[in-house]
Write a protein that holds these residues in place. Structure first.
Motif, PDB file in Angstrom:
ATOM      1  N   ILE A  50      -1.220  -7.263 -18.463  1.00  0.00           N
ATOM      2  CA  ILE A  50      -0.266  -6.360 -19.117  1.00  0.00           C
ATOM      3  C   ILE A  50       0.171  -5.256 -18.154  1.00  0.00           C
ATOM      4  O   ILE A  50       1.350  -4.961 -18.017  1.00  0.00           O
ATOM      5  CB  ILE A  50      -0.890  -5.754 -20.394  1.00  0.00           C
ATOM      6  N   LEU A  51      -0.802  -4.670 -17.451  1.00  0.00           N
ATOM      7  CA  LEU A  51      -0.466  -3.589 -16.513  1.00  0.00           C
ATOM      8  C   LEU A  51       0.296  -4.122 -15.304  1.00  0.00           C
ATOM      9  O   LEU A  51       1.187  -3.452 -14.792  1.00  0.00           O
ATOM     10  CB  LEU A  51      -1.730  -2.852 -16.085  1.00  0.00           C
ATOM     11  N   ALA A  52      -0.043  -5.322 -14.848  1.00  0.00           N
ATOM     12  CA  ALA A  52       0.686  -5.902 -13.715  1.00  0.00           C
ATOM     13  C   ALA A  52       2.161  -6.087 -14.069  1.00  0.00           C
ATOM     14  O   ALA A  52       3.042  -5.820 -13.245  1.00  0.00           O
ATOM     15  CB  ALA A  52       0.059  -7.228 -13.308  1.00  0.00           C
ATOM     16  N   ALA A  53       2.447  -6.499 -15.284  1.00  0.00           N
ATOM     17  CA  ALA A  53       3.830  -6.672 -15.722  1.00  0.00           C
ATOM     18  C   ALA A  53       4.563  -5.338 -15.821  1.00  0.00           C
ATOM     19  O   ALA A  53       5.787  -5.283 -15.674  1.00  0.00           O
ATOM     20  CB  ALA A  53       3.862  -7.394 -17.071  1.00  0.00           C
ATOM     21  N   ALA A  54       3.834  -4.256 -16.052  1.00  0.00           N
ATOM     22  CA  ALA A  54       4.434  -2.935 -16.204  1.00  0.00           C
ATOM     23  C   ALA A  54       4.535  -2.185 -14.870  1.00  0.00           C
ATOM     24  O   ALA A  54       5.125  -1.111 -14.802  1.00  0.00           O
ATOM     25  CB  ALA A  54       3.615  -2.107 -17.193  1.00  0.00           C
ATOM     26  N   THR A  55       3.958  -2.752 -13.807  1.00  0.00           N
ATOM     27  CA  THR A  55       3.937  -2.105 -12.494  1.00  0.00           C
ATOM     28  C   THR A  55       5.166  -2.510 -11.688  1.00  0.00           C
ATOM     29  O   THR A  55       5.462  -3.692 -11.555  1.00  0.00           O
ATOM     30  CB  THR A  55       2.652  -2.491 -11.730  1.00  0.00           C
ATOM     31  N   HIS A  56       5.862  -1.508 -11.159  1.00  0.00           N
ATOM     32  CA  HIS A  56       7.071  -1.744 -10.367  1.00  0.00           C
ATOM     33  C   HIS A  56       6.852  -1.211  -8.954  1.00  0.00           C
ATOM     34  O   HIS A  56       6.522  -0.038  -8.779  1.00  0.00           O
ATOM     35  CB  HIS A  56       8.276  -1.043 -10.996  1.00  0.00           C
ATOM     36  N   VAL A  57       7.010  -2.087  -7.967  1.00  0.00           N
ATOM     37  CA  VAL A  57       6.840  -1.710  -6.565  1.00  0.00           C
ATOM     38  C   VAL A  57       8.072  -2.186  -5.807  1.00  0.00           C
ATOM     39  O   VAL A  57       8.447  -3.353  -5.890  1.00  0.00           O
ATOM     40  CB  VAL A  57       5.558  -2.340  -5.973  1.00  0.00           C
ATOM     41  N   GLU A  58       8.692  -1.264  -5.081  1.00  0.00           N
ATOM     42  CA  GLU A  58       9.888  -1.596  -4.311  1.00  0.00           C
ATOM     43  C   GLU A  58       9.619  -1.454  -2.821  1.00  0.00           C
ATOM     44  O   GLU A  58       8.941  -0.515  -2.397  1.00  0.00           O
ATOM     45  CB  GLU A  58      11.040  -0.674  -4.703  1.00  0.00           C
ATOM     46  N   ASN A  59      10.145  -2.406  -2.043  1.00  0.00           N
ATOM     47  CA  ASN A  59      10.055  -2.383  -0.585  1.00  0.00           C
ATOM     48  C   ASN A  59       8.621  -2.602  -0.105  1.00  0.00           C
ATOM     49  O   ASN A  59       8.201  -2.010   0.881  1.00  0.00           O
ATOM     50  CB  ASN A  59      10.622  -1.061  -0.036  1.00  0.00           C
ATOM     51  N   SER A  60       7.865  -3.459  -0.775  1.00  0.00           N
ATOM     52  CA  SER A  60       6.446  -3.632  -0.447  1.00  0.00           C
ATOM     53  C   SER A  60       6.148  -4.787   0.491  1.00  0.00           C
ATOM     54  O   SER A  60       5.002  -5.018   0.842  1.00  0.00           O
ATOM     55  CB  SER A  60       5.629  -3.815  -1.725  1.00  0.00           C
ATOM     56  N   LYS A  61       7.166  -5.524   0.905  1.00  0.00           N
ATOM     57  CA  LYS A  61       6.948  -6.639   1.833  1.00  0.00           C
ATOM     58  C   LYS A  61       7.937  -6.521   2.988  1.00  0.00           C
ATOM     59  O   LYS A  61       9.136  -6.394   2.771  1.00  0.00           O
ATOM     60  CB  LYS A  61       7.116  -7.978   1.120  1.00  0.00           C
ATOM     61  N   GLN A  62       7.397  -6.555   4.201  1.00  0.00           N
ATOM     62  CA  GLN A  62       8.227  -6.445   5.402  1.00  0.00           C
ATOM     63  C   GLN A  62       7.644  -7.338   6.495  1.00  0.00           C
ATOM     64  O   GLN A  62       6.460  -7.680   6.470  1.00  0.00           O
ATOM     65  CB  GLN A  62       8.272  -4.994   5.903  1.00  0.00           C
ATOM     66  N   THR A  63       8.482  -7.673   7.466  1.00  0.00           N
ATOM     67  CA  THR A  63       8.052  -8.520   8.583  1.00  0.00           C
ATOM     68  C   THR A  63       8.057  -7.768   9.904  1.00  0.00           C
ATOM     69  O   THR A  63       7.120  -7.883  10.688  1.00  0.00           O
ATOM     70  CB  THR A  63       8.976  -9.757   8.693  1.00  0.00           C
ATOM     71  N   ASN A  64       9.090  -6.994  10.165  1.00  0.00           N
ATOM     72  CA  ASN A  64       9.265  -6.355  11.468  1.00  0.00           C
ATOM     73  C   ASN A  64       8.446  -5.078  11.620  1.00  0.00           C
ATOM     74  O   ASN A  64       8.143  -4.398  10.641  1.00  0.00           O
ATOM     75  CB  ASN A  64      10.740  -6.044  11.703  1.00  0.00           C
ATOM     76  N   ALA A  65       8.137  -4.750  12.886  1.00  0.00           N
ATOM     77  CA  ALA A  65       7.453  -3.494  13.194  1.00  0.00           C
ATOM     78  C   ALA A  65       8.335  -2.336  12.761  1.00  0.00           C
ATOM     79  O   ALA A  65       9.561  -2.408  12.848  1.00  0.00           O
ATOM     80  CB  ALA A  65       7.148  -3.412  14.682  1.00  0.00           C
ATOM     81  N   GLY A  66       7.716  -1.279  12.261  1.00  0.00           N
ATOM     82  CA  GLY A  66       8.467  -0.102  11.837  1.00  0.00           C
ATOM     83  C   GLY A  66       7.713   0.650  10.763  1.00  0.00           C
ATOM     84  O   GLY A  66       6.626   0.253  10.346  1.00  0.00           O
ATOM     85  N   THR A  67       8.315   1.740  10.320  1.00  0.00           N
ATOM     86  CA  THR A  67       7.728   2.561   9.266  1.00  0.00           C
ATOM     87  C   THR A  67       8.577   2.400   8.020  1.00  0.00           C
ATOM     88  O   THR A  67       9.810   2.501   8.077  1.00  0.00           O
ATOM     89  CB  THR A  67       7.667   4.035   9.699  1.00  0.00           C
ATOM     90  N   TYR A  68       7.911   2.142   6.894  1.00  0.00           N
ATOM     91  CA  TYR A  68       8.596   1.833   5.648  1.00  0.00           C
ATOM     92  C   TYR A  68       8.101   2.745   4.529  1.00  0.00           C
ATOM     93  O   TYR A  68       6.936   3.144   4.520  1.00  0.00           O
ATOM     94  CB  TYR A  68       8.358   0.377   5.247  1.00  0.00           C
TER      95      TYR A  68
END
Length: 102
Positions: A50-68
């Protein structure tokens, strides 16, 4: 003889137990990285879905080196309060180039 009295009970929602933290030690290797870890501490058994469905995460997967910057929040559910969340800064380090042998 006896008197009947109606009683109303209110069960308050629990504090939101979701915690999000940066994954450390990420280094570029051309594969997609998950930048944050999501932990559901102190929940009633079965509520993680239930909590996983209510959790919103944006920009959590990246490939290139950098700061996000990763943004997250959790909606209120039937039994848990909302969590306004926030932002987390995560870095994927550049890969070390191998030295050429003479």
């Amino acid at each position: 003889h006896g008197t009947t009295k109606e009683i109303t009970w209110t069960i308050a929602k629990a504090a939101n137990p979701v915690r999000v933290s940066a994954v450390e030690g990420l280094v570029y290797d051309a594969t997609e990285k998950t930048l944050v870890a999501i932990v559901y501490n102190g929940i009633v058994e079965g509520d993680n879905t239930i909590l996983a469905a209510a959790t919103h995460v944006e920009n959590s997967k990246q490939t290139n080196a950098g700061t996000y910057t990763v943004t997250w929040s959790v909606d209120a559910t039937e039994n848990y309060l909302a969590n306004a969340g926030g932002t987390i800064t995560v870095t994927i380090a550049k890969a070390t180039q191998p030295r050429e042998s003479p």
